[in-house]
Write a protein that holds these residues in place. Sequence first.
Motif, PDB file in Angstrom:
ATOM      1  N   GLU A  64       0.829  -1.192   0.000  1.00  0.00           N
ATOM      2  CA  GLU A  64       0.000   0.000   0.000  1.00  0.00           C
ATOM      3  C   GLU A  64       0.870   1.251   0.000  1.00  0.00           C
ATOM      4  OE1 GLU A  64      -3.130   2.141   3.058  1.00  0.00           O
ATOM      5  OE2 GLU A  64      -2.732   0.002   3.263  1.00  0.00           O
ATOM      6  N   ARG A  65       0.513   2.204  -0.839  1.00  0.00           N
ATOM      7  CA  ARG A  65       1.266   3.457  -0.933  1.00  0.00           C
ATOM      8  C   ARG A  65       1.023   4.299   0.313  1.00  0.00           C
ATOM      9  NH1 ARG A  65       3.460   5.660  -5.687  1.00  0.00           N
ATOM     10  NH2 ARG A  65       5.033   4.244  -4.978  1.00  0.00           N
ATOM     11  N   LYS A  66       2.095   4.885   0.835  1.00  0.00           N
ATOM     12  CA  LYS A  66       2.020   5.724   2.034  1.00  0.00           C
ATOM     13  C   LYS A  66       2.473   7.147   1.690  1.00  0.00           C
ATOM     14  CE  LYS A  66       0.812   2.425   4.819  1.00  0.00           C
ATOM     15  NZ  LYS A  66      -0.419   2.413   5.549  1.00  0.00           N
ATOM     16  N   SER A  67       2.290   8.068   2.642  1.00  0.00           N
ATOM     17  CA  SER A  67       2.740   9.451   2.448  1.00  0.00           C
ATOM     18  C   SER A  67       3.793   9.794   3.499  1.00  0.00           C
ATOM     19  CB  SER A  67       1.559  10.412   2.552  1.00  0.00           C
ATOM     20  OG  SER A  67       1.081  10.444   3.878  1.00  0.00           O
ATOM     21  N   TYR A  68       4.469  10.911   3.307  1.00  0.00           N
ATOM     22  CA  TYR A  68       5.529  11.324   4.220  1.00  0.00           C
ATOM     23  C   TYR A  68       5.014  11.460   5.648  1.00  0.00           C
ATOM     24  CZ  TYR A  68       9.639  13.814   5.943  1.00  0.00           C
ATOM     25  OH  TYR A  68      10.757  14.174   6.647  1.00  0.00           O
ATOM     26  N   GLU A  69       3.772  11.891   5.799  1.00  0.00           N
ATOM     27  CA  GLU A  69       3.186  12.061   7.132  1.00  0.00           C
ATOM     28  C   GLU A  69       3.032  10.728   7.867  1.00  0.00           C
ATOM     29  OE1 GLU A  69       1.688  13.537   4.314  1.00  0.00           O
ATOM     30  OE2 GLU A  69       2.818  15.361   4.739  1.00  0.00           O
TER      31      GLU A  69
END
Length: 145
Positions: A64-69
């Motif tokens: 699953e793609r994640k974000s910097y946060e």
Amino acid sequence: MQVSVFSIRLDAAFLEYDQQQLNAFLNSVTFKKSSTQFVEGEEAHWSVIVHYESEEQQKPERLERKSYEDLNSKDKQVYGYLNQWRNEKSEALKLKKYMICHNSELIDLAMYKPSNLDELQQIKGFGKQKADRFGEDILAILNAV
């Protein structure tokens, strides 16, 4: 979870072979638990029930793609090392940074920290070619932190 049953025969002619078969199987799956029962009779043996998960069950095709946060402080530090590597690699190869790795790929690497080329290819954006080209560098960074 799946189950397999093995017989470990006590006869010296079969004991080593049966143990090798069980060990080879255990090396190919993720072991969860086992139970054993001694079976008496003409051909006494140990019956071993192994509960396991196969590699295909454990890992999704793509992570699953994640974000910097979503990164914790340690992951953000790893992201920084990967970003520095990407900058140096893009200068050395005279390529744009995004042609080495997108920011989103660096985020996923920092979060999931693949430990081999197969796991690396589960990161979105890393096919066989990209993993072969940059995988050893990336894995070295991830193993160093």
